[in-house]
Design a protein around this motif. Structure first.
Motif, PDB file in Angstrom:
ATOM      1  N   LYS A   1     -32.091   9.972 -42.995  1.00 19.08           N
ATOM      2  CA  LYS A   1     -30.739   9.425 -42.826  1.00 19.08           C
ATOM      3  C   LYS A   1     -30.767   7.900 -42.761  1.00 19.08           C
ATOM      4  O   LYS A   1     -29.944   7.213 -43.379  1.00 19.08           O
TER       5      LYS A   1
ATOM      6  N   PHE B   1     -26.753  17.044 -41.262  1.00 21.21           N
ATOM      7  CA  PHE B   1     -27.117  15.883 -42.070  1.00 21.21           C
ATOM      8  C   PHE B   1     -26.655  15.964 -43.526  1.00 21.21           C
ATOM      9  O   PHE B   1     -27.031  15.115 -44.328  1.00 21.21           O
TER      10      PHE B   1
ATOM     11  N   THR C   1     -25.410  12.729 -44.987  1.00 19.55           N
ATOM     12  CA  THR C   1     -26.238  11.523 -44.892  1.00 19.55           C
ATOM     13  C   THR C   1     -27.632  11.686 -45.496  1.00 19.55           C
ATOM     14  O   THR C   1     -28.401  10.734 -45.575  1.00 19.55           O
ATOM     15  N   VAL C   2     -27.957  12.908 -45.916  1.00 23.96           N
ATOM     16  CA  VAL C   2     -29.252  13.208 -46.539  1.00 23.96           C
ATOM     17  C   VAL C   2     -28.985  14.059 -47.775  1.00 23.96           C
ATOM     18  O   VAL C   2     -28.096  14.912 -47.768  1.00 23.96           O
TER      19      VAL C   2
ATOM     20  N   ARG D   1     -33.735  10.771 -49.142  1.00 27.39           N
ATOM     21  CA  ARG D   1     -32.755   9.820 -48.603  1.00 27.39           C
ATOM     22  C   ARG D   1     -31.723   9.490 -49.676  1.00 27.39           C
ATOM     23  O   ARG D   1     -31.968   9.648 -50.877  1.00 27.39           O
TER      24      ARG D   1
END
Length: 295
Positions: free
Chosen positions: A85, A108, A111-112, A238
């Motif tokens: 993240k 997540f 964000t991932v 990422r």
């Protein structure tokens, strides 16, 4: 004191200039365009699980053959997701879905990047016991034989998806058991001691894993399907990884392994003094397969 303040101010200004210069060099360029492959460093997260150590070292060997500089960073699953993240980590190669790591996907997913592609399509997770425990074949049998196991389920890394699902399993079946956290090596050591002495033990395990080729273990039936059915193993990266490393991103998506391939890789890595040397040996012997990924 004034001299100290001036020196500190100079150092802060110098650091700011360095940071701004570094940021300015990235305008409109990917890492590949800035530095060339040989200067790049990819950071891949590694969890202390047999198959994860095997595949991370395998990819380190493959990518370094292609000119990349690869660093492996040892992390547990929670910190791994946080590092992805925050951008401190480029990739994590093992995410089990739809059940085991669903909590991380939920937390997540914005964000991932969780890849839709999978590298292993026939994974299984559940509680296991030695096959000589003929009277214990289902999770529903455990309470009846609680004293046999001293009321303990021998677990591994706290915070892992499978440990959290095991906690849920205890609730779902109203098991009068305690889940004992440790580490994968410690759990496997307990299984080894139990099997060698034909003692009872129950532990959460997963396939693919080398332990099934060494000891006669069986998965307990899970009528409520808490552990889910067939699990698939994905990878995660990422944000920005596909842009920075389009070639590697495509290679990860092409990656596929079956039971025999991952089993042999784990065996090579486990039997070598250095996991990377074991992975390199396997890579050398499987160039045709790897050529299907890296194209």
């Amino acid at each position: 004191m004034n001299k100290w303040k001036k020196e500190l101010s100079f150092i802060l200004v110098l650091l700011l200039v360095i940071v701004l210069t570094a940021c300015g060099s990235t305008s409109g360029e990917t890492k590949s365009e800035q530095t060339g492959v040989s200067d790049e460093e990819l950071t891949i997260g590694q969890i202390n699980w047999a198959e994860n150590i095997a595949v991370t070292n395998m990819w380190k060997a493959i990518l370094e053959d292609k000119g990349y500089n690869v660093k492996l960073s040892a992390l547990n699953m929670g910190p791994m997701m946080m590092a992805l993240k925050g951008g401190a980590l480029d990739a994590s190669l093992e995410v089990w879905l739809p059940v085991q790591d669903s909590n991380y996907l939920e937390k997540f997913q914005d964000t991932v990047n969780f890849s839709e592609s999978t590298w292993f399509d026939n994974a299984k997770v559940g509680l296991v016991v030695p096959t000589y425990l003929e009277e214990v074949n289902s999770v529903e049998d455990l309470n009846e034989h609680k004293e046999l196991f001293n009321g303990d389920i021998i677990g591994f890394d706290p915070g892992s998806g499978t440990m959290e699902v095991t906690d849920k399993l205890i609730e779902d079946y109203n098991l009068e058991f305690e889940l004992i956290p440790s580490s994968e090596p410690a759990m496997l050591s307990e299984i080894k001691k139990a099997v060698e002495n034909e003692k009872p033990i129950v532990a959460p395990l997963w396939s693919p894993h080398w332990v099934f080729s060494k000891y006669d273990l069986k998965f307990l039936e899970d009528p409520q399907n808490t552990f889910g059915g067939v699990e698939k193993i994905h990878h995660a990266t990422r944000h920005g990884f596909e842009k920075d490393y389009p070639e590697v991103s495509e290679w990860f998506k092409n990656w596929k392994m079956d039971d025999q391939q991952i089993g042999q890789l784990i065996d090579y890595v486990e039997s070598a003094e250095d996991p990377l040397e074991g992975a390199k040996k396997w890579v050398e012997e499987n160039q045709e397969l790897i050529g299907e990924w890296v194209k």
